[in-house]
Design an enzyme around this catalytic site. Sequence first.
Site, PDB file in Angstrom:
ATOM      1  N   HIS A 111     -75.532 -39.001  56.514  1.00 49.37           N
ATOM      2  CA  HIS A 111     -76.796 -38.341  56.181  1.00 49.37           C
ATOM      3  C   HIS A 111     -76.775 -37.848  54.744  1.00 49.37           C
ATOM      4  O   HIS A 111     -75.721 -37.756  54.125  1.00 49.37           O
ATOM      5  CB  HIS A 111     -77.021 -37.093  57.052  1.00 49.37           C
ATOM      6  CG  HIS A 111     -76.827 -37.286  58.513  1.00 49.37           C
ATOM      7  ND1 HIS A 111     -77.883 -37.365  59.393  1.00 49.37           N
ATOM      8  CD2 HIS A 111     -75.706 -37.378  59.272  1.00 49.37           C
ATOM      9  CE1 HIS A 111     -77.417 -37.504  60.633  1.00 49.37           C
ATOM     10  NE2 HIS A 111     -76.100 -37.507  60.574  1.00 49.37           N
ATOM     11  N   TYR A 112     -77.960 -37.472  54.225  1.00 51.47           N
ATOM     12  CA  TYR A 112     -78.004 -36.598  53.050  1.00 51.47           C
ATOM     13  C   TYR A 112     -78.759 -35.333  53.414  1.00 51.47           C
ATOM     14  O   TYR A 112     -79.519 -35.282  54.390  1.00 51.47           O
ATOM     15  CB  TYR A 112     -78.590 -37.282  51.819  1.00 51.47           C
ATOM     16  CG  TYR A 112     -79.994 -37.849  51.908  1.00 51.47           C
ATOM     17  CD1 TYR A 112     -81.040 -37.185  52.553  1.00 51.47           C
ATOM     18  CD2 TYR A 112     -80.295 -39.060  51.296  1.00 51.47           C
ATOM     19  CE1 TYR A 112     -82.315 -37.702  52.595  1.00 51.47           C
ATOM     20  CE2 TYR A 112     -81.575 -39.593  51.328  1.00 51.47           C
ATOM     21  CZ  TYR A 112     -82.572 -38.907  51.985  1.00 51.47           C
ATOM     22  OH  TYR A 112     -83.844 -39.428  52.026  1.00 51.47           O
ATOM     23  N   THR A 113     -78.556 -34.265  52.621  1.00 53.20           N
ATOM     24  CA  THR A 113     -79.046 -32.943  53.017  1.00 53.20           C
ATOM     25  C   THR A 113     -80.444 -32.616  52.516  1.00 53.20           C
ATOM     26  O   THR A 113     -81.131 -31.773  53.101  1.00 53.20           O
ATOM     27  CB  THR A 113     -78.098 -31.848  52.494  1.00 53.20           C
ATOM     28  OG1 THR A 113     -78.078 -31.892  51.063  1.00 53.20           O
ATOM     29  CG2 THR A 113     -76.687 -32.049  53.035  1.00 53.20           C
ATOM     30  N   GLU A 175     -72.657 -35.065  56.487  1.00 54.36           N
ATOM     31  CA  GLU A 175     -73.772 -34.766  55.587  1.00 54.36           C
ATOM     32  C   GLU A 175     -73.266 -34.810  54.142  1.00 54.36           C
ATOM     33  O   GLU A 175     -72.168 -34.334  53.845  1.00 54.36           O
ATOM     34  CB  GLU A 175     -74.349 -33.379  55.873  1.00 54.36           C
ATOM     35  CG  GLU A 175     -75.144 -33.282  57.163  1.00 54.36           C
ATOM     36  CD  GLU A 175     -76.593 -33.719  56.993  1.00 54.36           C
ATOM     37  OE1 GLU A 175     -76.967 -34.137  55.872  1.00 54.36           O
ATOM     38  OE2 GLU A 175     -77.351 -33.619  57.980  1.00 54.36           O
ATOM     39  N   HIS A 223     -78.397 -42.488  59.198  1.00 52.93           N
ATOM     40  CA  HIS A 223     -79.358 -41.779  60.045  1.00 52.93           C
ATOM     41  C   HIS A 223     -80.639 -42.614  60.197  1.00 52.93           C
ATOM     42  O   HIS A 223     -81.259 -42.634  61.259  1.00 52.93           O
ATOM     43  CB  HIS A 223     -79.676 -40.414  59.423  1.00 52.93           C
ATOM     44  CG  HIS A 223     -80.275 -39.453  60.387  1.00 52.93           C
ATOM     45  ND1 HIS A 223     -80.683 -38.192  60.026  1.00 52.93           N
ATOM     46  CD2 HIS A 223     -80.550 -39.552  61.715  1.00 52.93           C
ATOM     47  CE1 HIS A 223     -81.181 -37.561  61.073  1.00 52.93           C
ATOM     48  NE2 HIS A 223     -81.113 -38.362  62.112  1.00 52.93           N
ATOM     49  N   ASP A 233     -82.397 -41.215  55.339  1.00 58.16           N
ATOM     50  CA  ASP A 233     -81.073 -40.959  54.772  1.00 58.16           C
ATOM     51  C   ASP A 233     -79.977 -41.851  55.356  1.00 58.16           C
ATOM     52  O   ASP A 233     -80.074 -42.261  56.503  1.00 58.16           O
ATOM     53  CB  ASP A 233     -80.702 -39.474  54.932  1.00 58.16           C
ATOM     54  CG  ASP A 233     -80.817 -38.962  56.362  1.00 58.16           C
ATOM     55  OD1 ASP A 233     -81.797 -39.296  57.048  1.00 58.16           O
ATOM     56  OD2 ASP A 233     -79.920 -38.229  56.797  1.00 58.16           O
TER      57      ASP A 233
END
Length: 341
Positions: A111-113, A175, A223, A233
Amino acid sequence: MRKTLYIIGLSTLVFSCTSQKNVKKNTYRPKTTAAQPKTAVNSQNFEKNKPEVATEHGVEFFRTNIADITKNDNTISYGSIVSAKPAGYKVVKTHFPAVAQNFRQKYLILHYTVLPDDKSVEVLTQQSVSAHYLVNNLGDNEIYQLVDENKRSYHAGISAWRSDKNLNDTSIGIEIVNMGYKADASGMKVFQPFSDEQIKKVAALAKDIVTRYNIPATNVLAHSDIAPTRKQDPGPLFPWKKLYDEYQIGMWYDEMAKQNFLTLAQTDIETRYNEPSFIFVVQTALQKFGYDILPNGKWDDVTKKTVEALQYHFRPQNYSGVLDAETWAILQSLNQKYPTK
């Protein structure tokens, strides 16, 4: 008269019983060969040769695999052994562990945040969303662990891949601090790059996780792969091919296979693109690969976002959500290389 009837009835009964007796006597019974004695399992030797449960400060661990890893069976305990404490009884580990077991952790999801470093930490530790690990963007050598790997973190949400759903139950989430994307004047999503230091951290962390849990390449996912209608993401700038080439992590197609599919794919796009039968074939191929999509023969929003998710991962030069010949060739080559078992 009664005496006569009695004699007739008695004769009939005797004849009936005699007939049944004779039939039973003459019933054919095939010869049977003598049963071969079964090889006895020496459970005492098996138990004797097993490594012992280790105890450290009163906490128990088992850190040796005695199961068949080729079947994805694994008896290693990466955390402490959790045991019941029934009132009035003693739970013993005389026969621990059984070889028929494996890990809960089947997937690795990236994922990215969409938040800076400090805010990422705050949200992922203090709110109703989390991940097992957080990779910062501070240029240091630290990776933050936020959730025990043996527990579920809340990172995947409503999700599916192939035959599995609700992947929080079976996954580890990573993440990565990254601001995501902004839409430009034309509505095109413009994504933010990842730093080299972050990618090195992610690669080292992912390699460790997939090796320990024997996670297959098909289960290392974005994700956006497991929730294509909701998520983007880690986006098209995440270097999936680099992870595949340099660290042997995740999936990638074979270039030669893609080229073999490309000519026919170009014909399909030029001549059949809007035919419901062709759209149905494309949707079926997406579903076969792993995406949660129901074929209906229409270029609807779900299909567009699913194609876009595929492009984020495997065709980052074009993530319009519109199927082009190269995307179609890539999808077919992926299905050839990673068939559903």
